[in-house]
Design a protein around this motif. Structure first.
Motif, short mmCIF file in Angstrom:
data_model
loop_
_atom_site.label_atom_id
_atom_site.label_comp_id
_atom_site.label_asym_id
_atom_site.label_seq_id
_atom_site.Cartn_x
_atom_site.Cartn_y
_atom_site.Cartn_z
N LEU A 172 0.81 -1.22 0.00
CA LEU A 172 0.00 0.00 0.00
C LEU A 172 0.84 1.27 0.00
O LEU A 172 0.29 2.36 -0.14
CB LEU A 172 -0.93 0.00 1.22
CG LEU A 172 -1.96 -1.14 1.28
CD1 LEU A 172 -2.70 -1.11 2.60
CD2 LEU A 172 -2.92 -1.06 0.11
N GLY A 173 2.15 1.14 0.17
CA GLY A 173 3.02 2.32 0.19
C GLY A 173 2.85 3.17 1.42
O GLY A 173 2.94 4.40 1.35
N VAL A 174 2.61 2.52 2.58
CA VAL A 174 2.45 3.24 3.84
C VAL A 174 3.41 2.67 4.87
O VAL A 174 3.98 1.59 4.69
CB VAL A 174 1.00 3.16 4.37
CG1 VAL A 174 0.04 3.81 3.38
CG2 VAL A 174 0.59 1.70 4.61
N GLU A 192 -0.72 -10.88 -2.97
CA GLU A 192 -0.09 -11.96 -3.73
C GLU A 192 0.35 -11.48 -5.11
O GLU A 192 1.48 -11.76 -5.55
CB GLU A 192 -1.05 -13.14 -3.88
CG GLU A 192 -1.26 -13.98 -2.65
CD GLU A 192 -2.16 -15.17 -2.94
OE1 GLU A 192 -1.72 -16.31 -2.76
OE2 GLU A 192 -3.32 -14.95 -3.36
N LYS A 193 -0.51 -10.75 -5.77
CA LYS A 193 -0.20 -10.26 -7.11
C LYS A 193 0.94 -9.25 -7.07
O LYS A 193 1.89 -9.32 -7.87
CB LYS A 193 -1.44 -9.64 -7.74
CG LYS A 193 -1.24 -9.18 -9.18
CD LYS A 193 -2.53 -8.66 -9.78
CE LYS A 193 -2.32 -8.22 -11.23
NZ LYS A 193 -3.59 -7.71 -11.81
N ALA A 194 0.87 -8.32 -6.13
CA ALA A 194 1.88 -7.26 -6.06
C ALA A 194 3.25 -7.80 -5.67
O ALA A 194 4.28 -7.30 -6.13
CB ALA A 194 1.43 -6.19 -5.06
N ARG A 208 2.25 -8.89 7.74
CA ARG A 208 2.87 -7.70 8.33
C ARG A 208 1.89 -6.54 8.22
O ARG A 208 1.41 -6.20 7.13
CB ARG A 208 4.17 -7.34 7.62
CG ARG A 208 4.78 -6.04 8.16
CD ARG A 208 6.14 -5.71 7.57
NE ARG A 208 6.58 -4.41 8.07
CZ ARG A 208 6.47 -3.26 7.39
NH1 ARG A 208 5.97 -3.25 6.17
NH2 ARG A 208 6.87 -2.12 7.94
N THR A 209 1.61 -5.93 9.38
CA THR A 209 0.78 -4.72 9.41
C THR A 209 1.60 -3.48 9.73
O THR A 209 1.08 -2.38 9.67
CB THR A 209 -0.33 -4.86 10.48
OG1 THR A 209 0.27 -4.84 11.79
CG2 THR A 209 -1.12 -6.15 10.30
N GLY A 210 2.88 -3.67 10.11
CA GLY A 210 3.71 -2.55 10.52
C GLY A 210 3.56 -2.18 11.98
O GLY A 210 3.94 -1.09 12.41
N HIS A 211 3.03 -3.12 12.78
CA HIS A 211 2.78 -2.86 14.20
C HIS A 211 4.04 -2.39 14.91
O HIS A 211 4.02 -1.38 15.64
CB HIS A 211 2.25 -4.14 14.85
CG HIS A 211 1.87 -4.01 16.28
ND1 HIS A 211 0.56 -4.06 16.72
CD2 HIS A 211 2.62 -3.82 17.41
CE1 HIS A 211 0.53 -3.90 18.03
NE2 HIS A 211 1.77 -3.77 18.47
N ALA A 212 5.16 -3.11 14.73
CA ALA A 212 6.39 -2.75 15.44
C ALA A 212 6.91 -1.38 15.03
O ALA A 212 7.41 -0.61 15.86
CB ALA A 212 7.46 -3.82 15.20
#
Length: 322
Positions: A172-174, A192-194, A208-212
């Protein structure tokens, strides 16, 4: 990373992006649709039965650079909004005995690890839904003060299989997904596609959600009330693919829960219905960087839980080998 409650960030509007809401009746139907009870022997290894010697060989063949990436958080002894039961660590011998040689240094560790601060594996006896563990065992009959007689972590043993990183912030580029943001089946397919990966039978899926990174940047918050994770509508896709393990840098569930009366619906679906153990509280930041540099998001994953007879899980330090 800061763990002081005084600098805990506002996690945003409660429930923002965690829908659509799911009724208990709809959830029960979903539970039945993904249930795999009676499929394997031994039953208390659940979906880990999917991982054969061929799966291990194929996973090992993915190793190219030999880069080893650990995924455990540091042992967290500091209390905070996401660490209400801090782990323990103290020295028991500091080498002050002069003779005989050699002197020794020893320490003690302990943890009530089923929380938000310790990287751990959930065994199949950890979660019951409507009083039943995976494969229909009655929780009251097989789990007691001495531990579990079915579904214990000691029944699982070590796992080596193909790991697939679904790096949603990278897609998502975030920097991170905000607490309360749900990941749906369509998001998994788009990732999966990206990332040019395909989740296959016996694979371990790491979300991965970027929690850390968010915690490092903004400070700790109460992830029991607000966290990014999977919506239950993503689970049928994972069930269809036949995954063996599910993990996340949170605990896989989006919170607040979209299911009325069920605090951890993905836990119930994965562990109690599908027999899929969970990895909670991974640190996926180093793996995110390593996979981006390598340009591939599949790798050999090795998980070796402690051999605790009757245990409901184990602290772990899973490793990815690229």
């Amino acid at each position: 990373m800061s763990s002081s409650s005084t600098d805990a960030p506002d996690p945003g509007p409660a429930g923002a992006g965690n829908g659509p809401a799911v009724s208990r009746r709809e959830f029960d139907a979903l539970f039945e649709s993904v249930r795999t009870w009676g499929r394997w022997a031994p039953a208390d290894r659940g979906a880990w039965n999917r991982v054969t010697a061929d799966h291990v060989r194929r996973a090992a063949a993915r190793v190219r650079s030999g880069t080893v990436v650990p995924m455990a958080l540091p042992w967290n002894t500091r209390p905070g909004p996401d660490n209400r039961r801090p782990a323990l660590h103290h020295m028991t011998d500091v080498g002050d005995v002069e003779s005989p040689e050699p002197s020794t240094h020893k320490d003690f560790i302990a943890a009530d690890y089923h929380g938000k601060a310790v990287t751990h594996l959930d065994a199949l006896c950890h979660i019951a839904y409507r009083g039943q563990l995976y494969d229909g065992r009655t929780a009251r009959e097989v789990v007691g003060a001495a531990g579990a007689r079915f579904g214990a972590v000691s029944a699982l043993g070590p796992l080596a299989t193909t790991g697939v990183l679904l790096d949603l912030p990278a897609v998502l580029g975030v920097g991170w997904l905000e607490p309360g943001q749900a990941v749906h089946a369509g998001d998994i397919a788009a990732a999966e596609k990206a990332l040019d990966v395909t989740i296959g039978e016996g694979d371990a899926v790491l979300l991965r959600t970027g929690h850390a990174r968010r915690r490092e940047t903004l400070g700790a918050w109460d992830a029991d009330t607000a966290s990014a994770g999977l919506h239950v509508d993503a689970v049928p896709l994972l069930a269809e693919r036949g995954i063996a393990l599910l993990g996340s840098d949170g605990d896989s569930d989006v919170r607040p829960s979209p299911v009325d009366g069920v605090h951890s619906p993905v836990h119930a679906l994965a562990v109690a219905a599908m027999g899929v153990p969970l990895l909670d509280n991974l640190d996926l930041e180093e793996l995110s960087a390593a996979t981006a540099e390598a340009g591939r998001y599949e790798f050999l994953l090795v998980v070796a839980p402690l051999n605790v007879p009757g245990g409901t899980g184990s602290p772990v330090n899973p490793v990815a080998v690229l």
